[in-house]
Write a protein that holds these residues in place. Structure first.
Motif, PDB file in Angstrom:
ATOM      1  N   MET A 282       0.824  -1.244   0.092  1.00  0.00           N
ATOM      2  CA  MET A 282      -0.102  -0.031   0.121  1.00  0.00           C
ATOM      3  C   MET A 282       0.898   1.203   0.124  1.00  0.00           C
ATOM      4  N   LEU A 283       1.942   1.135   0.418  1.00  0.00           N
ATOM      5  CA  LEU A 283       2.987   2.261   0.589  1.00  0.00           C
ATOM      6  C   LEU A 283       3.649   2.511  -0.781  1.00  0.00           C
ATOM      7  N   GLN A 284       3.888   1.480  -1.466  1.00  0.00           N
ATOM      8  CA  GLN A 284       4.399   1.633  -2.665  1.00  0.00           C
ATOM      9  C   GLN A 284       3.315   2.178  -3.705  1.00  0.00           C
ATOM     10  N   GLU A 285       2.192   1.845  -3.575  1.00  0.00           N
ATOM     11  CA  GLU A 285       0.943   2.340  -4.357  1.00  0.00           C
ATOM     12  C   GLU A 285       0.651   3.434  -4.041  1.00  0.00           C
ATOM     13  N   GLY A 286       0.905   3.972  -2.994  1.00  0.00           N
ATOM     14  CA  GLY A 286       0.411   5.431  -2.538  1.00  0.00           C
ATOM     15  C   GLY A 286      -0.815   5.462  -1.878  1.00  0.00           C
ATOM     16  N   THR A 287      -1.348   4.421  -1.431  1.00  0.00           N
ATOM     17  CA  THR A 287      -2.664   4.474  -0.708  1.00  0.00           C
ATOM     18  C   THR A 287      -2.207   4.853   0.945  1.00  0.00           C
ATOM     19  N   VAL A 288      -1.273   4.189   1.505  1.00  0.00           N
ATOM     20  CA  VAL A 288      -0.598   4.662   2.696  1.00  0.00           C
ATOM     21  C   VAL A 288       0.563   5.636   2.441  1.00  0.00           C
ATOM     22  N   GLN A 289       0.785   6.671   3.216  1.00  0.00           N
ATOM     23  CA  GLN A 289       1.920   7.645   2.992  1.00  0.00           C
ATOM     24  C   GLN A 289       2.982   7.490   3.919  1.00  0.00           C
ATOM     25  N   ALA A 290       2.578   6.735   5.145  1.00  0.00           N
ATOM     26  CA  ALA A 290       4.181   6.549   5.948  1.00  0.00           C
ATOM     27  C   ALA A 290       3.347   5.541   7.031  1.00  0.00           C
ATOM     28  N   THR A 291       4.571   4.930   7.821  1.00  0.00           N
ATOM     29  CA  THR A 291       4.162   3.718   8.629  1.00  0.00           C
ATOM     30  C   THR A 291       5.220   3.794   9.546  1.00  0.00           C
ATOM     31  N   VAL A 292       5.091   3.697  10.894  1.00  0.00           N
ATOM     32  CA  VAL A 292       5.794   3.712  12.002  1.00  0.00           C
ATOM     33  C   VAL A 292       6.361   2.246  12.324  1.00  0.00           C
ATOM     34  N   ILE A 293       7.158   1.918  11.971  1.00  0.00           N
ATOM     35  CA  ILE A 293       7.690   0.477  12.219  1.00  0.00           C
ATOM     36  C   ILE A 293       8.436   0.132  13.567  1.00  0.00           C
ATOM     37  N   GLN A 294       8.415  -1.107  14.065  1.00  0.00           N
ATOM     38  CA  GLN A 294       9.235  -1.541  15.403  1.00  0.00           C
ATOM     39  C   GLN A 294       9.988  -2.344  14.798  1.00  0.00           C
ATOM     40  N   ASN A 295      10.456  -3.249  16.065  1.00  0.00           N
ATOM     41  CA  ASN A 295      11.296  -4.530  15.598  1.00  0.00           C
ATOM     42  C   ASN A 295      11.019  -5.639  16.460  1.00  0.00           C
ATOM     43  N   PRO A 296       9.932  -6.253  15.926  1.00  0.00           N
ATOM     44  CA  PRO A 296       9.252  -7.492  16.559  1.00  0.00           C
ATOM     45  C   PRO A 296      10.367  -8.558  16.820  1.00  0.00           C
ATOM     46  N   PHE A 297      11.027  -8.834  15.523  1.00  0.00           N
ATOM     47  CA  PHE A 297      12.049 -10.036  15.763  1.00  0.00           C
ATOM     48  C   PHE A 297      12.947  -9.749  17.172  1.00  0.00           C
ATOM     49  N   SER A 298      13.488  -8.497  17.285  1.00  0.00           N
ATOM     50  CA  SER A 298      14.481  -8.277  18.355  1.00  0.00           C
ATOM     51  C   SER A 298      13.716  -8.385  19.729  1.00  0.00           C
ATOM     52  N   ASN A 299      12.543  -8.010  19.730  1.00  0.00           N
ATOM     53  CA  ASN A 299      11.675  -7.961  20.751  1.00  0.00           C
ATOM     54  C   ASN A 299      11.537  -9.390  21.330  1.00  0.00           C
ATOM     55  N   GLY A 300      11.350 -10.676  20.199  1.00  0.00           N
ATOM     56  CA  GLY A 300      11.228 -11.754  20.828  1.00  0.00           C
ATOM     57  C   GLY A 300      12.557 -12.185  21.425  1.00  0.00           C
ATOM     58  N   TYR A 301      13.737 -12.028  20.547  1.00  0.00           N
ATOM     59  CA  TYR A 301      14.895 -12.637  20.727  1.00  0.00           C
ATOM     60  C   TYR A 301      15.487 -11.953  22.034  1.00  0.00           C
ATOM     61  N   LEU A 302      15.392 -10.611  22.245  1.00  0.00           N
ATOM     62  CA  LEU A 302      15.884 -10.133  23.564  1.00  0.00           C
ATOM     63  C   LEU A 302      15.216 -10.682  24.641  1.00  0.00           C
ATOM     64  N   ALA A 303      13.697 -10.723  24.386  1.00  0.00           N
ATOM     65  CA  ALA A 303      12.834 -11.141  25.855  1.00  0.00           C
ATOM     66  C   ALA A 303      13.516 -12.669  26.243  1.00  0.00           C
TER      67      ALA A 303
END
Length: 323
Positions: free
Chosen positions: A259-280
């Motif tokens: 959706m970001l590529q096609e212009g429907t979404v203009q921006a997204t705030v991303i997290q780091n779920p892989f690191s959340n699981g690993y570090l926990a």
């Protein structure tokens, strides 16, 4: 690069990230001969975000010889189901519990009952003094990031709708607080409606469609979760309001990135779920072994748009690995 199918990019980068996570870490905890028993109780057992958390947790479990029990209700709104999972875990008496609390207050009482079992909170906190550490994003700052970009997209005079996820979840409340505090500096920006979709894409779609019909002058919708963003994007697209109605969302499931590529979404705030699981998992092992763990570990967020999504440093967070 824009012509490459996004799902193919996801596979290639995630595979590379997993290799980096497996091979590039120096393990402080000692590797035990008898596996440690750790329960990870998350908000929802099957979603893009939580599946990535699980991948990170499984890499750490293999690295540190942990038998990981990964559990969660079918829906993020099933708070009673998560409480029952905590009750069963406490009864079983694992070496540690990792909890992503679906409701800040509702999970407090059962968390207090985990006497003698270390509790690590991840992704969202709980109103209990029992947890020994928290791993996750700074959600207040994340809400501010979303609001800053939203105000840039709309200007100082705008009508805005909000689709949040689970009311009472600490991270949902903090994202909303950060968003509203930032937007309060613009008297001309009006919040027309706030809805809670319970991290349900279909419900978010219906809520957004209703907002667009009820408020024909709406300039933007901010969705505070990935599932919410997918529903909002679909509603705006089907209403023929792309790119008039701007969308800022959270997280980076492949469909959001498309959706970001096609212009429907203009921006997204991303997290780091892989690191959340690993570090926990890693910090749970460290605590069990008597090593010092930080009270809070901020795994970071970043705002991604069409201009910066292919930057190498952003690819590392779009397809997260443990640094």
């Amino acid at each position: 690069m824009r012509g490459v199918k996004w799902s193919v990019l996801v596979g290639l980068w995630l595979f590379t990230s997993l290799l980096a996570g497996c091979g590039g870490q120096s393990a402080e905890p000692a590797i035990v001969t008898t596996p440690l028993q750790i329960d990870m109780i998350i908000k929802q057992k099957d979603s893009e975000y939580w599946n990535t958390v699980k991948l990170g947790a499984e890499v750490a479990a293999k690295e540190f010889n942990v038998k990981l029990n990964f559990r969660g209700p079918d829906r993020e709104t099933d708070i009673e189901g998560q409480i029952k999972l905590m009750e069963a875990s406490i009864q079983a008496g694992p070496d540690a519990i990792i909890l992503a609390a679906g409701d800040y207050m509702a999970l407090a009482k059962i968390t207090d009952q985990a006497i003698g079992i270390p509790v690590i909170t991840m992704d969202a906190e709980v109103a209990s003094a029992r947890p020994v550490a928290f791993i996750g994003a700074n959600n207040y700052a994340s809400g501010q990031l979303a609001a800053e970009r939203l105000s840039t997209l709309t200007g100082p005079e705008a009508e805005i709708g909000i689709v949040n996820f689970v009311k009472g979840a600490r991270n949902a409340d903090q994202r909303l607080e950060g968003l509203l505090d930032y937007l309060a500096r613009y008297p001309g920006i009006s919040i027309m409606e706030t809805a809670y979709c319970g991290a349900d894409q279909e419900l978010a779609y219906r809520q957004a469609a209703a907002m667009l019909e009820k408020h024909p002058g709406l300039d933007a919708i901010v969705a505070l979760s990935g599932e919410g963003g997918l529903g909002v994007g679909r509603a705006v697209r089907e209403a023929g309001l792309v790119p008039k109605v701007k969308i800022v969302t959270f997280d980076s499931p492949p469909a959001v990135m498309e959706m970001l590529q096609e212009g429907t979404v203009q921006a997204t705030v991303i997290q780091n779920p892989f690191s959340n699981g690993y570090l926990a998992v890693k910090q749970a092992v460290e605590y069990i072994q008597g090593l010092e763990v930080p009270d809070r570990t901020d795994t970071g967020t970043k705002l991604i748009d069409l201009n910066n999504m292919m930057w190498p440093e952003n690819q590392k967070q779009l397809f997260p690995f443990v640094r």
